[in-house]
Motif scaffolding. Structure first.
Motif, short mmCIF file in Angstrom:
data_model
loop_
_atom_site.label_atom_id
_atom_site.label_comp_id
_atom_site.label_asym_id
_atom_site.label_seq_id
_atom_site.Cartn_x
_atom_site.Cartn_y
_atom_site.Cartn_z
N VAL A 9 -56.81 -79.70 -36.89
CA VAL A 9 -56.72 -79.34 -38.35
C VAL A 9 -56.68 -80.57 -39.09
CG1 VAL A 9 -54.37 -79.26 -38.15
CG2 VAL A 9 -55.42 -78.05 -39.93
N TYR A 10 -56.08 -81.54 -38.77
CA TYR A 10 -56.02 -82.81 -39.73
C TYR A 10 -57.51 -83.57 -39.55
CZ TYR A 10 -51.05 -82.16 -39.45
OH TYR A 10 -49.60 -81.66 -39.40
N ASP A 11 -58.13 -83.44 -38.53
CA ASP A 11 -59.81 -84.08 -38.37
C ASP A 11 -60.43 -83.17 -39.33
OD1 ASP A 11 -58.93 -85.77 -36.49
OD2 ASP A 11 -59.01 -84.23 -34.99
N LEU A 12 -60.01 -81.82 -39.40
CA LEU A 12 -61.04 -81.02 -40.44
C LEU A 12 -60.65 -81.44 -41.71
CD1 LEU A 12 -61.05 -77.57 -38.61
CD2 LEU A 12 -62.77 -78.86 -39.02
N ALA A 13 -59.29 -81.72 -42.01
CA ALA A 13 -58.75 -81.94 -43.30
C ALA A 13 -59.49 -83.23 -43.81
CB ALA A 13 -57.38 -81.86 -43.34
N LYS A 14 -59.40 -84.41 -43.23
CA LYS A 14 -59.93 -85.82 -43.24
C LYS A 14 -61.30 -85.64 -43.42
CE LYS A 14 -59.68 -90.34 -41.82
NZ LYS A 14 -61.19 -90.78 -42.25
N TYR A 15 -62.11 -84.81 -42.77
CA TYR A 15 -63.57 -84.65 -43.01
C TYR A 15 -63.62 -84.05 -44.34
CZ TYR A 15 -68.38 -83.44 -42.31
OH TYR A 15 -69.91 -83.29 -42.74
N ALA A 16 -63.17 -83.04 -44.68
CA ALA A 16 -63.26 -82.44 -46.10
C ALA A 16 -62.81 -83.45 -47.30
CB ALA A 16 -62.67 -81.16 -46.08
N ILE A 17 -61.58 -84.05 -46.96
CA ILE A 17 -61.26 -85.03 -48.10
C ILE A 17 -62.12 -86.24 -48.41
CG2 ILE A 17 -59.43 -86.47 -48.62
CD1 ILE A 17 -57.55 -84.37 -47.19
N ASP A 18 -62.67 -86.75 -47.13
CA ASP A 18 -63.51 -87.97 -47.28
C ASP A 18 -64.84 -87.61 -47.91
OD1 ASP A 18 -61.86 -89.64 -46.08
OD2 ASP A 18 -62.78 -89.39 -44.08
N LYS A 19 -65.24 -86.28 -47.95
CA LYS A 19 -66.40 -85.76 -48.75
C LYS A 19 -66.08 -85.62 -50.09
CE LYS A 19 -69.42 -82.97 -47.29
NZ LYS A 19 -70.48 -83.55 -47.08
N GLY A 20 -64.93 -85.37 -50.39
CA GLY A 20 -64.60 -85.20 -51.80
C GLY A 20 -63.90 -84.03 -52.20
N LEU A 21 -63.38 -83.22 -51.29
CA LEU A 21 -62.99 -81.87 -51.69
C LEU A 21 -61.27 -82.05 -51.63
CD1 LEU A 21 -65.09 -79.59 -49.20
CD2 LEU A 21 -64.97 -79.56 -51.72
N ARG A 22 -60.87 -81.37 -52.56
CA ARG A 22 -59.28 -81.00 -52.55
C ARG A 22 -58.83 -80.08 -51.57
NH1 ARG A 22 -56.66 -79.24 -56.95
NH2 ARG A 22 -54.83 -80.41 -56.53
N VAL A 23 -57.86 -80.37 -50.86
CA VAL A 23 -57.72 -79.73 -49.52
C VAL A 23 -56.04 -79.48 -49.74
CG1 VAL A 23 -57.55 -79.34 -46.94
CG2 VAL A 23 -59.63 -80.54 -48.06
N SER A 24 -55.68 -78.19 -49.41
CA SER A 24 -54.36 -77.69 -49.16
C SER A 24 -54.20 -76.89 -48.01
CB SER A 24 -53.86 -77.03 -50.39
OG SER A 24 -54.47 -75.75 -50.77
N MET A 25 -52.95 -76.68 -47.66
CA MET A 25 -52.70 -75.80 -46.41
C MET A 25 -51.45 -74.89 -46.61
SD MET A 25 -52.54 -77.22 -42.25
CE MET A 25 -51.54 -78.57 -42.83
N LYS A 26 -51.68 -73.86 -45.93
CA LYS A 26 -50.59 -72.86 -45.83
C LYS A 26 -50.27 -72.39 -44.27
CE LYS A 26 -48.96 -68.18 -47.14
NZ LYS A 26 -48.52 -68.04 -45.89
N PRO A 27 -49.59 -73.28 -43.84
CA PRO A 27 -48.98 -73.01 -42.44
C PRO A 27 -47.77 -71.96 -42.24
CG PRO A 27 -47.81 -74.96 -43.25
CD PRO A 27 -48.70 -74.47 -44.26
N SER A 28 -47.71 -71.47 -41.11
CA SER A 28 -46.48 -70.57 -40.85
C SER A 28 -45.31 -71.48 -40.76
CB SER A 28 -46.86 -69.64 -39.68
OG SER A 28 -47.99 -68.89 -39.90
#
Length: 233
Positions: free
Chosen positions: A72-91
């Motif tokens: 999940v953190y690798d996917l988040a980093k990939y998206a953020i490095d592209k310039g997307l704002r990323v948030s997460m809703k875990p349980s």
């Protein structure tokens, strides 16, 4: 100017159906184990590329529980490095440690969201189908405050919440109708709203003294199917 007829403001990606909770109203009908048909890491990156091309909407990781995916953190980093704002809703499970939240901050997640469906463990844990969920949620919110990370609180407004008090610290409050699907489908008695006296339909939620939301407004005609509220603090 962004054209929302062409591109969305927000994209919510259910990373996995895996989750340790058994929420009564789970849209994803979550299960304990990951589905083998989930997108792989490489497929996930391709999806993020496509999302980015939609005028860079905000991306939210949810599930199930996104923390059930080790990448999940690798996917988040990939998206953020592209310039997307990323948030997460875990349980709210033992997976939500202070170290996990700190790692998310280091990666660059913009915000976390947690569900809180009642003022005490009895109500919340019943909704979530798991004993101890309320305590874990409160602890996680405290961690977010300590690490200075914005937090969004999601809640389902039900008959057990007879008064909804809005704290002055809440920056934004949004309501949306809860869709009857997933585990909620067919459970017609789960999300009936509490009615107090005659209800008059209004265009906006009226806030009374101390930010109290009128139960009469919530139970007005056309509003009896259940509501989902999100508050940013």
């Amino acid at each position: 100017m962004r054209d929302f007829n062409e591109n969305p403001f927000i994209v919510i990606w259910e990373l996995t159906r895996a989750c340790q909770l058994q929420c009564l109203h789970c849209r994803a009908e979550a299960q304990y184990h990951r589905d083998p048909r989930e997108l792989t890491f490489e497929e996930g990156k391709k999806l993020i590329d496509e999302i980015y091309d939609m005028d860079q909407p905000m991306l939210v990781f949810t599930g199930g529980d996104p923390l059930m995916r080790p990448d999940v953190y690798d996917l988040a980093k990939y998206a953020i490095d592209k310039g997307l704002r990323v948030s997460m809703k875990p349980s709210a499970t033992p997976n939500v440690t202070k170290e996990a939240i700190r790692k998310a901050k280091e990666v660059g997640l913009a915000r976390w969201a947690f569900s809180l469906d009642g003022p005490n463990a009895e109500i919340h844990d019943h909704f979530r189908g798991t004993s101890g969920s309320f305590a874990l949620t409160i602890r996680a919110i405290q961690y977010l405050h300590e690490l200075d990370i914005p937090v969004q609180i999601n809640t389902v407004i039900s008959r057990k919440m007879r008064r909804l008090r809005i704290s002055p610290r809440v920056r934004r409050l949004a309501f949306t109708r809860l869709r009857r699907n997933g585990r909620l489908f067919g459970k017609r008695t789960v999300l009936h709203l509490y009615s107090e006296g005659a209800a008059k339909q209004r265009s906006k939620p009226p806030l009374g003294q101390r930010g109290r939301l009128s139960p009469a407004w919530l139970a007005a005609p056309g509003r009896s199917g259940g509501f989902f509220a999100a508050a940013d603090g």
